[in-house]
Design an enzyme around this catalytic site. Structure first.
Site, PDB file in Angstrom:
ATOM      1  N   ASP A 133     -91.953  14.290  38.703  1.00  0.00           N
ATOM      2  CA  ASP A 133     -93.000  13.418  38.180  1.00  0.00           C
ATOM      3  C   ASP A 133     -93.395  12.418  39.261  1.00  0.00           C
ATOM      4  O   ASP A 133     -92.529  11.809  39.890  1.00  0.00           O
ATOM      5  CB  ASP A 133     -92.481  12.689  36.935  1.00  0.00           C
ATOM      6  CG  ASP A 133     -93.616  12.087  36.128  1.00  0.00           C
ATOM      7  OD1 ASP A 133     -94.742  12.604  36.184  1.00  0.00           O
ATOM      8  OD2 ASP A 133     -93.366  11.074  35.445  1.00  0.00           O
TER       9      ASP A 133
ATOM     10  N   HIS B  45    -102.488   2.250  37.534  1.00  0.00           N
ATOM     11  CA  HIS B  45    -101.242   2.251  36.769  1.00  0.00           C
ATOM     12  C   HIS B  45    -100.145   1.496  37.523  1.00  0.00           C
ATOM     13  O   HIS B  45     -99.454   0.636  36.949  1.00  0.00           O
ATOM     14  CB  HIS B  45    -100.808   3.686  36.493  1.00  0.00           C
ATOM     15  CG  HIS B  45     -99.446   3.824  35.887  1.00  0.00           C
ATOM     16  ND1 HIS B  45     -99.137   3.387  34.621  1.00  0.00           N
ATOM     17  CD2 HIS B  45     -98.283   4.332  36.397  1.00  0.00           C
ATOM     18  CE1 HIS B  45     -97.862   3.631  34.364  1.00  0.00           C
ATOM     19  NE2 HIS B  45     -97.326   4.192  35.426  1.00  0.00           N
TER      20      HIS B  45
ATOM     21  N   GLU C  79     -97.135   8.671  28.313  1.00  0.00           N
ATOM     22  CA  GLU C  79     -97.810   8.592  29.597  1.00  0.00           C
ATOM     23  C   GLU C  79     -98.745   9.787  29.693  1.00  0.00           C
ATOM     24  O   GLU C  79     -98.297  10.941  29.643  1.00  0.00           O
ATOM     25  CB  GLU C  79     -96.810   8.594  30.770  1.00  0.00           C
ATOM     26  CG  GLU C  79     -95.995   7.316  30.821  1.00  0.00           C
ATOM     27  CD  GLU C  79     -95.244   7.079  32.128  1.00  0.00           C
ATOM     28  OE1 GLU C  79     -94.914   5.914  32.410  1.00  0.00           O
ATOM     29  OE2 GLU C  79     -94.973   8.040  32.849  1.00  0.00           O
TER      30      GLU C  79
ATOM     31  N   GLU D  30    -100.741  12.357  31.535  1.00  0.00           N
ATOM     32  CA  GLU D  30    -100.653  12.913  32.880  1.00  0.00           C
ATOM     33  C   GLU D  30    -101.252  14.309  32.917  1.00  0.00           C
ATOM     34  O   GLU D  30    -101.493  14.937  31.886  1.00  0.00           O
ATOM     35  CB  GLU D  30     -99.181  13.016  33.319  1.00  0.00           C
ATOM     36  CG  GLU D  30     -98.422  11.712  33.282  1.00  0.00           C
ATOM     37  CD  GLU D  30     -97.123  11.741  34.070  1.00  0.00           C
ATOM     38  OE1 GLU D  30     -96.945  12.646  34.920  1.00  0.00           O
ATOM     39  OE2 GLU D  30     -96.284  10.855  33.836  1.00  0.00           O
TER      40      GLU D  30
ATOM     41  N   ASP E 238     -95.630  12.422  29.305  1.00  0.00           N
ATOM     42  CA  ASP E 238     -94.302  12.022  29.795  1.00  0.00           C
ATOM     43  C   ASP E 238     -93.785  10.904  28.901  1.00  0.00           C
ATOM     44  O   ASP E 238     -93.853   9.721  29.251  1.00  0.00           O
ATOM     45  CB  ASP E 238     -94.458  11.566  31.251  1.00  0.00           C
ATOM     46  CG  ASP E 238     -93.168  11.056  31.842  1.00  0.00           C
ATOM     47  OD1 ASP E 238     -92.100  11.530  31.421  1.00  0.00           O
ATOM     48  OD2 ASP E 238     -93.222  10.190  32.738  1.00  0.00           O
TER      49      ASP E 238
ATOM     50  N   ARG F  70     -89.287   2.641  27.034  1.00  0.00           N
ATOM     51  CA  ARG F  70     -89.359   1.556  28.025  1.00  0.00           C
ATOM     52  C   ARG F  70     -88.132   0.659  28.019  1.00  0.00           C
ATOM     53  O   ARG F  70     -87.760   0.115  29.066  1.00  0.00           O
ATOM     54  CB  ARG F  70     -90.599   0.705  27.765  1.00  0.00           C
ATOM     55  CG  ARG F  70     -91.907   1.453  27.814  1.00  0.00           C
ATOM     56  CD  ARG F  70     -92.154   2.058  29.175  1.00  0.00           C
ATOM     57  NE  ARG F  70     -93.448   2.744  29.204  1.00  0.00           N
ATOM     58  CZ  ARG F  70     -93.825   3.552  30.187  1.00  0.00           C
ATOM     59  NH1 ARG F  70     -93.023   3.772  31.219  1.00  0.00           N
ATOM     60  NH2 ARG F  70     -94.981   4.156  30.161  1.00  0.00           N
TER      61      ARG F  70
ATOM     62  N   GLN G 249     -85.349   2.608  29.781  1.00  0.00           N
ATOM     63  CA  GLN G 249     -85.719   2.698  31.200  1.00  0.00           C
ATOM     64  C   GLN G 249     -85.484   1.366  31.932  1.00  0.00           C
ATOM     65  O   GLN G 249     -84.952   1.352  33.052  1.00  0.00           O
ATOM     66  CB  GLN G 249     -87.199   3.086  31.265  1.00  0.00           C
ATOM     67  CG  GLN G 249     -87.740   3.350  32.662  1.00  0.00           C
ATOM     68  CD  GLN G 249     -89.245   3.676  32.635  1.00  0.00           C
ATOM     69  OE1 GLN G 249     -89.837   3.881  31.578  1.00  0.00           O
ATOM     70  NE2 GLN G 249     -89.847   3.724  33.808  1.00  0.00           N
TER      71      GLN G 249
ATOM     72  N   LYS H 176     -86.570   8.859  30.101  1.00  0.00           N
ATOM     73  CA  LYS H 176     -87.573   9.916  30.227  1.00  0.00           C
ATOM     74  C   LYS H 176     -87.057  11.287  29.796  1.00  0.00           C
ATOM     75  O   LYS H 176     -87.856  12.148  29.401  1.00  0.00           O
ATOM     76  CB  LYS H 176     -87.983  10.047  31.710  1.00  0.00           C
ATOM     77  CG  LYS H 176     -88.523   8.775  32.338  1.00  0.00           C
ATOM     78  CD  LYS H 176     -89.992   8.610  32.036  1.00  0.00           C
ATOM     79  CE  LYS H 176     -90.621   7.543  32.917  1.00  0.00           C
ATOM     80  NZ  LYS H 176     -92.089   7.491  32.737  1.00  0.00           N
TER      81      LYS H 176
ATOM     82  N   THR I 158     -90.545  15.963  27.447  1.00  0.00           N
ATOM     83  CA  THR I 158     -91.821  15.934  28.161  1.00  0.00           C
ATOM     84  C   THR I 158     -92.662  17.050  27.538  1.00  0.00           C
ATOM     85  O   THR I 158     -92.215  18.200  27.504  1.00  0.00           O
ATOM     86  CB  THR I 158     -91.622  16.223  29.661  1.00  0.00           C
ATOM     87  OG1 THR I 158     -90.674  15.291  30.191  1.00  0.00           O
ATOM     88  CG2 THR I 158     -92.937  16.124  30.430  1.00  0.00           C
TER      89      THR I 158
ATOM     90  N   GLU J 161     -99.251  -0.424  29.404  1.00  0.00           N
ATOM     91  CA  GLU J 161    -100.427  -1.082  29.983  1.00  0.00           C
ATOM     92  C   GLU J 161    -101.437  -1.499  28.915  1.00  0.00           C
ATOM     93  O   GLU J 161    -102.014  -2.573  28.976  1.00  0.00           O
ATOM     94  CB  GLU J 161    -101.136  -0.135  30.960  1.00  0.00           C
ATOM     95  CG  GLU J 161    -100.374   0.183  32.221  1.00  0.00           C
ATOM     96  CD  GLU J 161    -101.055   1.323  32.969  1.00  0.00           C
ATOM     97  OE1 GLU J 161    -102.023   1.071  33.684  1.00  0.00           O
ATOM     98  OE2 GLU J 161    -100.613   2.483  32.801  1.00  0.00           O
TER      99      GLU J 161
END
Lengths: 405, 405
Positions: free
Chosen positions: B117, B124, B191, B193, B225, B229, B232, B245, B249, B354
């Protein structure tokens, strides 16, 4: 009764019986082999010759079917193999199925699914912290004693012992460089580790408990986590090691089943903080999770370190419980490395970064000084564990030569 | 001449033809399928019915044999498929081999080898930097504009669209907590992607050059993904994301071949610093590496963001060149994610971290506020790219529902 032609006390005697995959001289066919002394038994052929039901697990080009078969099958197969190589009445059937170790080609013994690498030696983590963050209040990050830190590595570049390792190129940036420069790594290093091989898969969303370790993990190997320190230093913030590690990871050709290491089990070091329940191996009924493995690291035949695996803060069982506590599933062939094994003594450090203190104090080898590896250097890691009655269980060595790009 | 029963302008018309793996209603057998409109063509059966030599690539339970076949074969097969679904004389043979999309089960279309990844959106990376390191002089780390930062993820937990995602549990530690606490993640995020799928392998020790991208990469998919948080944040120093993570996925069930996206190719943003030669796509003769993909992210059917892929600083070709520059080899089925796609506008941000500025500004959805995901939330990402003559090329959507542990 004595095993076939293996001297008493041989660390690869019938008490050991590690598994690998080999091709006989002159052949490219891959077969499961079992090491006995300095010979390899063609295990599939032996099963066939003796009419064993385990032929379906052993007459295979990889260990994966055996790995997937589960703990009861692992025990049964091991018991059968022990009989095949020790009971005299089998001798005439079995003896022709041995190949001299020096005559065969050894292969990567299993298909690697996911590869994870941990960071479980307190001595190693403290040394690295002091080298890279000399001003930090604590050489360990705040999370270090609460969870076994790990990250995913590249499974496609796991190679078997004796595979040459091409010196990686990449970006590096010294403190005085205005911009990164590109070229072959000038700080190529080793990491002496133990690798654990998962046999039985688990379901996504279902953690594996601490005491289910031996239901899932088949055995262990030696592992050299080659590391390009200059590439790693420039790339690793904020998402961790990537190209500094992904060019190659070497594993020994022999996988030692956990059952062969029952006499080597030890309690891990005392914990500084109480652990969360899923990691708490001081709870009643949890078996000791450490292994007393005596590793030796040599460069060009000269021993540079003897890291003791018994000093690891986090055990393989804790690593497995942690790796799956978020529901991540296991697959047959998953491999996870312990992290660099470093003991408290200087001569017990498992990488050149520590042994030379980031190049400040080069090693004096018979063929010259070493801050980091030079092209042509051959790195060999070997190990043994205590067996029954003062005997030794040998681990297959992992060796690799650095070649220029 | 019109394709069989697909309306003019359908984003899944015969100019698109993405590949997947399906089981027909009532069957568990896996077959390669090609999407046309709201139908799936049984591609192996079509090849067999028409006596095509590509039956060996298409009559398979995964896309891996096709992926491994290489660029010439990819073009030839695509040309053949286009003819099969558009030339009227094939209609009687081909038409019975279509299945309504709503009737089939879609599977993970290829066996994932390694999963990497990246972190290639400047918007971002700057937003994340400002959220987590508000006092830093620069919201980007010093390496960010010199190399595409990436890390390895867990390939064993890549799942196909519409697979439920179990909320992960793990350790977290808030600033006020004296010790870490354990429990289900309370900051579960997405996420948005794009995933790139490697077809042709490469040799260990041999980097893949920037302009060999299309010799190795077969196509792309959408990728979510999923990220916890809180897990992480506590675990990721110093070795990067791991359990935050690795629980899941999600990828779309349809892989769009790069050839279908030729009209969507765009130049990437201007580079702030000159790049090292292996990454320099401003050199003469290098084709533009960006793709103009218009992504849309919805929670429970409500669109929350529209991230533009054309804004990505690093291209997939640069990511491939970087990933292999140290000699790391590629395997058929390697998957790499672009990293979260975020545009410069607030409504173009590709993750809740975000979009809600780390929970400070919850989204107002029709069914309530969202700082992070709640159990039962369904996240769906879709996308399209410009095609010829003002048309659109649709990408298969990636969807997933959060379920409680």
């Amino acid at each position: 009764m004595p095993p076939f032609d293996v001297p008493e006390g041989d660390p690869f005697g019938p008490h050991n019986l590690p598994y690998g995959v080999f091709s006989p001289a002159g052949s490219t066919e891959r077969r499961v082999g079992v090491r006995l002394g300095d010979h390899v038994l063609d295990a599939g052929a032996a099963a066939a010759a003796l009419g064993s039901p385990y032929v379906s697990l052993l007459a295979q080009p990889t260990l994966n079917p055996l790995l997937a078969a589960g703990r009861t099958a692992w025990s049964d197969v091991r018991r059968a193999l022990t009989a095949w190589v020790t009971v005299p009445s089998h001798r005439s059937a079995i003896e022709p199925l041995f190949h001299p170790l020096s005559s065969v080609t050894l292969h990567l013994p299993f298909e690697v699914a996911d590869y994870v690498d941990f960071y479980a030696s307190e001595n190693h983590a403290r040394n690295v912290g002091q080298i890279f963050r000399p001003d930090a209040e604590d050489s360990l990050t705040p999370n270090w004693k609460h969870l076994p830190i790990g990250y995913h590595g590249r499974s496609g570049t796991v190679v078997v012992s004796d595979t040459d390792v091409v010196r990686p190129s990449g970006q590096r940036k010294g403190p005085g460089d205005p911009a990164p420069v590109f070229g072959p790594s000038i700080r190529l290093d080793i990491e002496a580790e133990v690798g654990f091989v998962v046999g039985v898969p688990s379901e996504q969303g279902r953690p594996v408990a601490l005491d289910d370790f031996r239901e899932h993990v088949f055995g262990l190997c030696l592992l050299n986590d080659w590391s390009a320190r200059d590439i790693q230093a420039w790339e690793y913030v904020p998402l961790g090691p990537f190209l500094g590690k992904s060019f190659a990871t070497s594993v020994s050709a022999w996988i030692t089943p956990l059952e062969a290491l029952d006499h080597a089990r030890v309690a891990p070091p005392e914990r500084t903080y109480p652990l969360l329940p899923y990691l708490d191996d001081s709870a009643p009924g949890i078996e000791p999770g450490g292994y007393d493995l005596r590793i030796s690291v040599a460069i060009n035949g000269h021993v540079v370190s003897e890291p003791p695996f018994s000093t690891m803060y986090w055990t393989a069982a804790q690593q497995l419980a942690h790796m799956t506590v978020n529901g991540a599933s296991l697959r047959t062939g998953d491999l996870y490395g312990s992290g660099t094994v470093s003991g408290p003594e200087e001569a017990q450090r498992g990488c050149l970064l520590e042994l030379t203190w980031n190049g400040r104090d080069p090693l004096e080898l018979p063929d010259g000084k070493r801050a980091f590896l030079e092209d042509g250097d051959v790195v060999t890691m070997s190990a043994w564990a205590p067996g029954a009655d003062g005997g030794r269980v040998g681990l297959g060595e992992v060796s690799g030569r650095v070649v220029s790009v």
